[in-house]
Motif scaffolding. Sequence first.
Motif, PDB file in Angstrom:
ATOM      1  N   PHE A 184       0.810  -1.223   0.000  1.00 26.77           N
ATOM      2  CA  PHE A 184       0.000   0.000   0.000  1.00 26.77           C
ATOM      3  C   PHE A 184       0.839   1.267   0.000  1.00 26.77           C
ATOM      4  CE2 PHE A 184      -2.785  -3.158   2.296  1.00 26.77           C
ATOM      5  CZ  PHE A 184      -3.586  -3.409   1.190  1.00 26.77           C
ATOM      6  N   ASN A 185       2.148   1.143  -0.211  1.00 21.35           N
ATOM      7  CA  ASN A 185       3.058   2.285  -0.232  1.00 21.35           C
ATOM      8  C   ASN A 185       3.103   2.899  -1.632  1.00 21.35           C
ATOM      9  OD1 ASN A 185       5.111   4.123  -0.044  1.00 21.35           O
ATOM     10  ND2 ASN A 185       6.690   2.661   0.594  1.00 21.35           N
ATOM     11  N   LYS A 186       2.559   4.085  -1.777  1.00 21.01           N
ATOM     12  CA  LYS A 186       2.518   4.731  -3.089  1.00 21.01           C
ATOM     13  C   LYS A 186       3.884   5.236  -3.533  1.00 21.01           C
ATOM     14  CE  LYS A 186      -2.332   6.094  -2.711  1.00 21.01           C
ATOM     15  NZ  LYS A 186      -3.311   7.223  -2.732  1.00 21.01           N
ATOM     16  N   GLN A 187       4.854   5.280  -2.607  1.00 20.28           N
ATOM     17  CA  GLN A 187       6.208   5.740  -2.929  1.00 20.28           C
ATOM     18  C   GLN A 187       7.204   4.570  -2.893  1.00 20.28           C
ATOM     19  OE1 GLN A 187       6.403   8.896  -3.866  1.00 20.28           O
ATOM     20  NE2 GLN A 187       4.244   9.171  -3.320  1.00 20.28           N
ATOM     21  N   ARG A 207       2.256 -10.369  -7.173  1.00 18.98           N
ATOM     22  CA  ARG A 207       3.479 -10.332  -7.981  1.00 18.98           C
ATOM     23  C   ARG A 207       3.282  -9.438  -9.188  1.00 18.98           C
ATOM     24  NH1 ARG A 207       3.452 -15.976  -7.789  1.00 18.98           N
ATOM     25  NH2 ARG A 207       3.393 -16.078 -10.061  1.00 18.98           N
ATOM     26  N   GLN A 208       2.129  -9.534  -9.842  1.00 17.71           N
ATOM     27  CA  GLN A 208       1.844  -8.689 -11.001  1.00 17.71           C
ATOM     28  C   GLN A 208       1.821  -7.220 -10.619  1.00 17.71           C
ATOM     29  OE1 GLN A 208      -1.848 -10.290 -12.460  1.00 17.71           O
ATOM     30  NE2 GLN A 208      -0.936 -12.274 -12.945  1.00 17.71           N
ATOM     31  N   TYR A 209       1.231  -6.918  -9.452  1.00 19.73           N
ATOM     32  CA  TYR A 209       1.181  -5.533  -8.998  1.00 19.73           C
ATOM     33  C   TYR A 209       2.593  -4.997  -8.780  1.00 19.73           C
ATOM     34  CZ  TYR A 209       0.602  -1.502  -5.999  1.00 19.73           C
ATOM     35  OH  TYR A 209       0.689  -0.232  -5.469  1.00 19.73           O
ATOM     36  N   PHE A 210       3.432  -5.784  -8.096  1.00 23.26           N
ATOM     37  CA  PHE A 210       4.792  -5.315  -7.829  1.00 23.26           C
ATOM     38  C   PHE A 210       5.619  -5.230  -9.113  1.00 23.26           C
ATOM     39  CE2 PHE A 210       3.960  -6.835  -3.379  1.00 23.26           C
ATOM     40  CZ  PHE A 210       4.046  -5.577  -2.788  1.00 23.26           C
ATOM     41  N   PHE A 211       5.344  -6.084 -10.084  1.00 26.02           N
ATOM     42  CA  PHE A 211       6.016  -5.988 -11.373  1.00 26.02           C
ATOM     43  C   PHE A 211       5.706  -4.645 -12.037  1.00 26.02           C
ATOM     44  CE2 PHE A 211       6.022  -6.494 -16.001  1.00 26.02           C
ATOM     45  CZ  PHE A 211       7.323  -6.953 -16.214  1.00 26.02           C
ATOM     46  N   LYS A 212       4.451  -4.239 -11.983  1.00 27.28           N
ATOM     47  CA  LYS A 212       4.067  -2.952 -12.559  1.00 27.28           C
ATOM     48  C   LYS A 212       4.742  -1.804 -11.829  1.00 27.28           C
ATOM     49  CE  LYS A 212      -0.475  -4.529 -14.163  1.00 27.28           C
ATOM     50  NZ  LYS A 212      -1.946  -4.390 -13.993  1.00 27.28           N
ATOM     51  N   ARG A 213       4.795  -1.906 -10.507  1.00 28.41           N
ATOM     52  CA  ARG A 213       5.446  -0.851  -9.729  1.00 28.41           C
ATOM     53  C   ARG A 213       6.957  -0.818  -9.997  1.00 28.41           C
ATOM     54  NH1 ARG A 213       3.164   1.505  -5.532  1.00 28.41           N
ATOM     55  NH2 ARG A 213       4.763   3.048  -6.080  1.00 28.41           N
ATOM     56  N   ALA A 214       7.546  -1.976 -10.217  1.00 26.53           N
ATOM     57  CA  ALA A 214       8.969  -2.039 -10.544  1.00 26.53           C
ATOM     58  C   ALA A 214       9.253  -1.334 -11.863  1.00 26.53           C
ATOM     59  CB  ALA A 214       9.436  -3.491 -10.623  1.00 26.53           C
ATOM     60  N   ASN A 215       8.260  -1.355 -12.749  1.00 23.59           N
ATOM     61  CA  ASN A 215       8.388  -0.676 -14.037  1.00 23.59           C
ATOM     62  C   ASN A 215       7.798   0.730 -14.002  1.00 23.59           C
ATOM     63  OD1 ASN A 215       9.514  -2.667 -16.206  1.00 23.59           O
ATOM     64  ND2 ASN A 215       8.194  -3.881 -14.878  1.00 23.59           N
ATOM     65  N   LYS A 216       7.657   1.233 -12.774  1.00 26.61           N
ATOM     66  CA  LYS A 216       7.287   2.624 -12.501  1.00 26.61           C
ATOM     67  C   LYS A 216       5.892   2.995 -12.979  1.00 26.61           C
ATOM     68  CE  LYS A 216      12.118   4.050 -12.378  1.00 26.61           C
ATOM     69  NZ  LYS A 216      13.146   5.006 -12.860  1.00 26.61           N
ATOM     70  N   GLU A 217       5.011   1.993 -13.052  1.00 33.13           N
ATOM     71  CA  GLU A 217       3.608   2.310 -13.303  1.00 33.13           C
ATOM     72  C   GLU A 217       3.011   2.908 -12.042  1.00 33.13           C
ATOM     73  OE1 GLU A 217       1.020  -0.479 -15.104  1.00 33.13           O
ATOM     74  OE2 GLU A 217       2.602  -1.369 -16.362  1.00 33.13           O
ATOM     75  N   ALA A 218       2.060   3.806 -12.201  1.00 31.99           N
ATOM     76  CA  ALA A 218       1.439   4.461 -11.054  1.00 31.99           C
ATOM     77  C   ALA A 218       0.612   3.458 -10.253  1.00 31.99           C
ATOM     78  CB  ALA A 218       0.536   5.596 -11.536  1.00 31.99           C
ATOM     79  N   PRO A 219       0.500   3.663  -8.937  1.00 26.46           N
ATOM     80  CA  PRO A 219      -0.354   2.785  -8.125  1.00 26.46           C
ATOM     81  C   PRO A 219      -1.790   2.828  -8.623  1.00 26.46           C
ATOM     82  CG  PRO A 219       0.999   4.208  -6.736  1.00 26.46           C
ATOM     83  CD  PRO A 219       1.142   4.714  -8.135  1.00 26.46           C
TER      84      PRO A 219
END
Length: 232
Positions: A184-187, A207-219
């Motif tokens: 839940f950390n937006k940063q 895992r899919q959510y964190f993959f998107k965040r790793a690729n700097k997609e917005a929360p």
Amino acid sequence: MTVNTKVLGLFVGKAKERWPGKPPSAIAKFAANRAEQLIETGFVVDEQADARVHGGPEKAVHHYPSDHYSNWLAEKFDTSFAFKAGAFGENISTAGVTEEDVCLGDIFSLGTARVQISQGRQPCWKLNMHTRFPDMAINLQNSGRTGWYYRVLNQGEVKVGDKFELVDRLHEAWPMDQLIAARFNKQLDPLIAKDLSQIDELASNWRQYFFKRANKEAPEDQTPRLMGTSQR
């Protein structure tokens, strides 16, 4: 690496129409006073109203520490809701074990079954309706006291009083309180997100959510889930 306690409460329930104009829900559970069969998708006598977002092999069993209810009582929310074991729709209740004490991928003996921690809970608007407090879901999420889910590695039977014992710990670096905070950390640091996206024991949707965040997609926009604007 010691977690050894007993099942304090076992809760199951069926989906029902509860709120006019809203989808049905199985969040209201009743205490099971006998051994219940646990299979890959959860307890046989339990039910989820919307299989798109609830239940399934990665969320077969929800565990919520009874320890947290004293914190919710202390908040003195403007509601007559009874904050007690089983109240948040969990299947399993214990005392003395919280998110700080367990880790992603932990394997436990639960009665004659064996289960593994797969993800934390993402509370939704149904908790607001159930507790009669409109901000309960966001309060639960912000607190980090969400509980966690199991996948079932070996089927079996579970009853109140059964041992709940840690069998193996695979990811000591990721206690559930830290994993839930990361979700839940937006940063969130993209490097941390990348590491999490590569942990096989983590549920695929996380895992899919964190993959998107790793690729700097917005929360994602959490408002529909937390407030019910999507009606899910």
